[in-house]
Scaffold this active site. Sequence first.
Site, PDB file in Angstrom:
ATOM      1  N   SER A 136       0.872  -1.167   0.000  1.00  0.00           N
ATOM      2  CA  SER A 136       0.000   0.000   0.000  1.00  0.00           C
ATOM      3  C   SER A 136       0.910   1.217   0.000  1.00  0.00           C
ATOM      4  O   SER A 136       1.740   1.373   0.889  1.00  0.00           O
ATOM      5  CB  SER A 136      -0.878  -0.018   1.252  1.00  0.00           C
ATOM      6  OG  SER A 136      -1.609   1.183   1.353  1.00  0.00           O
ATOM      7  N   LYS A 164      -2.905   5.240  -2.842  1.00  0.00           N
ATOM      8  CA  LYS A 164      -3.899   6.094  -2.181  1.00  0.00           C
ATOM      9  C   LYS A 164      -4.261   7.241  -3.116  1.00  0.00           C
ATOM     10  O   LYS A 164      -3.393   7.784  -3.816  1.00  0.00           O
ATOM     11  CB  LYS A 164      -3.322   6.663  -0.881  1.00  0.00           C
ATOM     12  CG  LYS A 164      -3.002   5.603   0.160  1.00  0.00           C
ATOM     13  CD  LYS A 164      -4.264   5.088   0.840  1.00  0.00           C
ATOM     14  CE  LYS A 164      -3.883   4.112   1.948  1.00  0.00           C
ATOM     15  NZ  LYS A 164      -5.059   3.602   2.649  1.00  0.00           N
ATOM     16  N   GLU A 214     -11.043   0.839  -3.455  1.00  0.00           N
ATOM     17  CA  GLU A 214     -11.295   0.619  -2.023  1.00  0.00           C
ATOM     18  C   GLU A 214     -11.923   1.856  -1.377  1.00  0.00           C
ATOM     19  O   GLU A 214     -11.410   2.968  -1.531  1.00  0.00           O
ATOM     20  CB  GLU A 214      -9.972   0.261  -1.342  1.00  0.00           C
ATOM     21  CG  GLU A 214     -10.092  -0.113   0.133  1.00  0.00           C
ATOM     22  CD  GLU A 214      -8.757  -0.571   0.729  1.00  0.00           C
ATOM     23  OE1 GLU A 214      -7.834  -0.939  -0.036  1.00  0.00           O
ATOM     24  OE2 GLU A 214      -8.624  -0.549   1.959  1.00  0.00           O
ATOM     25  N   LYS A 263      -9.739  -6.407   8.449  1.00  0.00           N
ATOM     26  CA  LYS A 263      -8.730  -6.103   9.462  1.00  0.00           C
ATOM     27  C   LYS A 263      -9.279  -6.569  10.798  1.00  0.00           C
ATOM     28  O   LYS A 263     -10.406  -6.200  11.163  1.00  0.00           O
ATOM     29  CB  LYS A 263      -8.462  -4.595   9.527  1.00  0.00           C
ATOM     30  CG  LYS A 263      -7.916  -4.006   8.243  1.00  0.00           C
ATOM     31  CD  LYS A 263      -7.718  -2.501   8.358  1.00  0.00           C
ATOM     32  CE  LYS A 263      -7.257  -1.928   7.022  1.00  0.00           C
ATOM     33  NZ  LYS A 263      -7.159  -0.458   7.042  1.00  0.00           N
ATOM     34  N   GLY A 291      -4.109  -3.866   6.389  1.00  0.00           N
ATOM     35  CA  GLY A 291      -3.027  -3.543   7.321  1.00  0.00           C
ATOM     36  C   GLY A 291      -3.325  -2.248   8.047  1.00  0.00           C
ATOM     37  O   GLY A 291      -4.145  -1.440   7.605  1.00  0.00           O
TER      38      GLY A 291
HETATM   39  O1  OSB Z   1      -7.039   2.206   4.365  1.00  0.00           O
HETATM   40  O2  OSB Z   1      -6.078   0.314   4.402  1.00  0.00           O
HETATM   41  C1  OSB Z   1      -6.140   1.481   4.769  1.00  0.00           C
HETATM   42  C2  OSB Z   1      -3.002   2.434   6.699  1.00  0.00           C
HETATM   43  C3  OSB Z   1      -3.555   3.111   7.766  1.00  0.00           C
HETATM   44  C4  OSB Z   1      -4.919   3.267   7.842  1.00  0.00           C
HETATM   45  C5  OSB Z   1      -5.735   2.759   6.833  1.00  0.00           C
HETATM   46  C6  OSB Z   1      -5.182   2.070   5.766  1.00  0.00           C
HETATM   47  C7  OSB Z   1      -3.784   1.931   5.695  1.00  0.00           C
HETATM   48  C8  OSB Z   1      -3.103   1.304   4.570  1.00  0.00           C
HETATM   49  C9  OSB Z   1      -1.752   0.678   4.810  1.00  0.00           C
HETATM   50  O3  OSB Z   1      -3.542   1.301   3.449  1.00  0.00           O
HETATM   51  C10 OSB Z   1      -1.849  -0.723   5.256  1.00  0.00           C
HETATM   52  C11 OSB Z   1      -0.514  -1.261   5.729  1.00  0.00           C
HETATM   53  O4  OSB Z   1       0.384  -1.370   4.899  1.00  0.00           O
HETATM   54  O5  OSB Z   1      -0.373  -1.599   6.922  1.00  0.00           O
HETATM   55 MG    MG Z   2      -8.307   1.154   3.113  1.00  0.00          MG
END
Ligand code: OSB
Ligand code: MG
Length: 369
Positions: A136, A164, A214, A263, A291
């Site tokens: 990510s 993102k 997403e 999650k 994550g």
């Molecule tokens: O939207 O999945 C998400 C990180 C922090 C809060 C929300 C998200 C995320 C990530 C990174 O996309 C996930 C990771 O690599 O741990």
């Molecule tokens: Mg997300």
Amino acid sequence: MNIKKFIIRTMKMRMKSPFTTSFGSVQDKLFLIVEAYDDQGNCGYGECDAFEAPWYTEETVATCHHMLQDFMLPTLLDQAIQHPSEVRDLLSVYRRNPMAKAAVETAIWDLYAKRIGKPLYEVIGGERQAIDVGVSIGLQRTTEALYEKIEVALANGAKRVKVKIKPGNDLALIATIRKRYPNLPLMVDANSAYTLKDIAHLKKFDQYDLLMMEQPLGADDILDHATLQKQLKTPICLDESICSLKDAQTAIALNACQIFNVKIARVGGIEEARLIHEEASKAGIQLWGGGMLEAGVGRAHSVALTTLRNFTLPADTSGSSHYFEEDIISPEVVVVNGQIQLPTKAGIGYAINKEVYEKYTIKKVEIEV
Ligand code: OSB
Ligand code: MG
């Protein structure tokens, strides 16, 4: 088993670089670890993945500490627990607060697995010894910086790349990535940055052959996601909207999406995640492990969850060194050719690295019988 003592540790670990989403940035990762002790010297570990500020969900590190210390841990202390799947019901007297619940529930799963000498992933019914992972990538200052991150991901064998997006930093960005990487398995994550007013704009993403989009809309907008999915070719994946089995059932009934990001923290524990997994399997919803920029303990739990049968898409779980200089577990979680091998030791399968663990502990609270 009866839990004789809990310890809540407040931990702070600086990330190698800030992680930026449409709702904000994280650089110093503040989190909690719950330690659960039985009377035979076993200790289970769970991580609380709430952030410092309530921008991803409504919980924060401080609200979770309060819920755990003042309500949840006293309720569970010295209770006769035959199996960790019972913790969900024991904690159901407290409304919501899934991240606080998950922190202690996952510690009890680890404790139980250690007591019976089995790897956690086997205890929860996992069916694979290795999981596929992607990465990510947070919002970057420049497109060059984003390309650099994609190159590193590809060099590590990442099975897919998630980028993102937010209004003003989206379509043009995806167009340039697609041009440069025509075959890259690519997806976007908006973290709730759009509304139904943006439908015409969001439809334009369909031309870029994305694996999924997403959480484009608000956390509470399952109904709006259903409206959007009807008009979008790209599969919608829900993240923030799915905080319980009930949310999953609602999303399924409304055809709000085709995929869930699961999650453990967001849904309130491993048992809730297992129930969502069953429901999704029946409904033909595909799953993958999300994550939360976790340290090793939370990372290990989510790797274990991802071994369940219906987790068919690559997870967000990166290796420990992706985000941190050092991790609180030993060995660290490592990704080789886009895969994480499941550890074979009992429980989460990774030991605590005591030296690193103590170094990043900033507060300790004990709750004893
Ligand atoms: O939207 O999945 C998400 C990180 C922090 C809060 C929300 C998200 C995320 C990530 C990174 O996309 C996930 C990771 O690599 O741990
Ligand atoms: Mg997300």
